[in-house]
Design an enzyme around this catalytic site. Structure first.
Site, short mmCIF file in Angstrom:
data_model
loop_
_atom_site.label_atom_id
_atom_site.label_comp_id
_atom_site.label_asym_id
_atom_site.label_seq_id
_atom_site.Cartn_x
_atom_site.Cartn_y
_atom_site.Cartn_z
N ARG B 217 -38.55 -32.76 28.76
CA ARG B 217 -38.10 -31.54 29.40
C ARG B 217 -38.85 -31.34 30.71
NH1 ARG B 217 -34.03 -31.79 27.62
NH2 ARG B 217 -33.04 -30.63 25.94
N GLU B 246 -32.09 -29.50 37.84
CA GLU B 246 -31.25 -30.70 37.82
C GLU B 246 -29.84 -30.35 38.27
OE1 GLU B 246 -31.48 -32.39 33.90
OE2 GLU B 246 -33.66 -32.49 33.95
N HIS B 265 -31.41 -37.70 33.96
CA HIS B 265 -31.21 -37.10 32.64
C HIS B 265 -30.21 -37.92 31.82
CE1 HIS B 265 -31.89 -33.08 30.40
NE2 HIS B 265 -31.69 -34.07 29.55
#
Lengths: 302, 302
Positions: B217, B246, B265
């Site tokens: 995270r 993001e 990600h």
């Protein structure tokens, strides 16, 4: 008293490790008058003619080609390094397999362009790996492949000793072995039976998505057939650590072939801390008059 | 009869997988009038206000941040995806660890110059890895680390349940945990207790050879402290899949920081074939009135 000559680029490290062991009846010498030699075959071969009293040579390498020249004497016991390269080979092979699945080069190229690249990576899980040769290195690779959830096919002369191999192939079953592989890894020793085992026919049997990895022996591969397969995209990629001629000559076609990753015979370097225990163990057997481990058959070549 | 609404980019795949299971008393609907929802938290959050009859939401992601917004209703049972990302996370983390040890980028640069680069690669064997967080993902990473012969340190709130962790650290032992690590991997969930857990102090405790990997995270990391540590070479490298914001904004310092590898990600994407079984298993429990697996505590955040 046995007299040990060390002929290695890492002679100091070997001397330290062997001295620390205080082996019985052993003197380390710097003279041709010795009965035991430890070292790199490439350094031992030019000297072996004048080492007239040797009875045992322990190679620090797995491959002993320089000592197999028929012009050289064979009146001694030759043992090689075995059982110590599985871990490093596994790191090399799976480093490149994961780099392929995780698109490590592509992701890095996107980053250099400042681009947030959402392309989904692949996974080793469920993929098929084929091991050409299942000795101690093949067994280590099979174990890592199972760790990552892969299916493992093994091609051997006759042995079926590794429980991590799901399916074995032998002799003429080379094409059935290659069909449907995602990864083909070549780890056979260099013998008359393995020369150009990876030829145009075997490469043609691989699916176009397949990746070929060779951390074994350059002589096992028909390099021009490999370059052809890559150039015509009948093969996705090749990862090569060994070649017919090393260093790979500057004008060699593989330097200019697309989708090749070249490393310089560094997949599993012989580290003194790994190899010294092989010598020490074997020396105790030698001193006790017991048969040595990892004896090389000069005719078979391994 | 239960009514299931699927809110996912992969809705068709989920519908196919769930239909094939012929679950009892379940109808898949395309209407707000439903009692069960399966999908991505980012798609469910904007719709949840009008889903007035929901009793259970199954997230296809591990992280459920969009649904934790205090402005949103919490009068339903929220479950997340757990226990399915360990394999992919392991491939991501060890892909980059092996790329570092095997110098995959350096070797490729040498190849592009036609250079036979004899630099000896490193090995994971004997190196120390520190896991910030040891849940199911941490346990999978610990298992792979042991496979490669590494020593494993684990930092958790209090749990010590994973046998592949050699040494545990808790609470104030954060600095002792970080000292002497070769690799630090952050896999904590995003909670009030983990925010900026990786700060200047923790980074300063790492040896300069250390590599930091974050597939967990973004909120767990102080990104400017990380950029500082890399810029001043107090840290060898960082491999980052997650960020505070993001996609990583185009002007973000991390795009221009040396020795950073950025992925988008994608370390462990939710695949319908992995997540559908989590829903199916939980649905059977739901239909039978049993407690559900992987229930999220809205206050704790995971």
């Amino acid at each position: 008293m046995h007299r040990l000559l060390i002929l290695s680029r890492h002679a100091d490290a070997y001397r330290g490790l062997i001295d620390a062991e205080r082996l019985p009846d052993l003197e380390i010498v710097y003279s041709d008058h010795c009965d035991v030699v430890l070292g790199e075959p490439s350094l031992i071969a030019p000297a072996i003619g004048r080492l007239s009293s040797i009875t045992w040579v322990q190679s620090t390498w797995a491959g002993v080609e320089p000592l197999l020249d028929p012009a050289l004497r064979r009146d001694y016991v030759l043992t090689n390094a075995r059982g110590v390269f599985g871990g490093l080979m596994s790191e090399y092979v799976f480093g490149y397999l994961l780099a392929h699945e995780r698109m490590i080069f592509r992701k890095h190229a996107a980053q250099q362009e400042g681009r947030w690249d959402a392309a989904p990576p692949g996974t080793l899980k469920g993929k098929q790996i084929g091991l050409l040769g299942v000795g101690s290195i093949g067994a280590a690779l099979a174990r890592t492949a199972k760790h990552f959830g892969m299916r493992v096919k093994g091609y051997t002369r006759s042995s079926e000793g590794c429980a991590d191999v799901d399916e074995y192939f032998h002799g003429a079953e080379r094409i059935a072995f290659a069909r449907d592989l995602d990864y083909l890894v070549c780890i056979v020793p260099n013998t008359s039976g393995t020369r150009r085992l990876v030829d145009a026919e075997l490469l043609a049997a691989l699916p176009p998505r397949a990746v070929f990895v060779n951390p074994g022996r350059g002589a096992a591969v028909d390099e021009s057939a490999l370059a052809d397969a890559l150039q015509s995209r009948r093969l996705a990629c090749a990862v090569l650590d060994v070649f017919q001629h090393e260093p790979l000559p500057p004008d060699h076609v593989l330097w200019r072939t697309p989708n090749v990753l070249i490393t310089s015979h560094t997949a599993a370097l012989s580290a003194p801390e790994d190899i010294a225990p092989v010598f020490i163990d074997n020396y105790r057997r030698f001193a006790a008059g017991q048969p040595l481990w990892h004896r090389v058959d000069f005719e078979a070549g391994y």
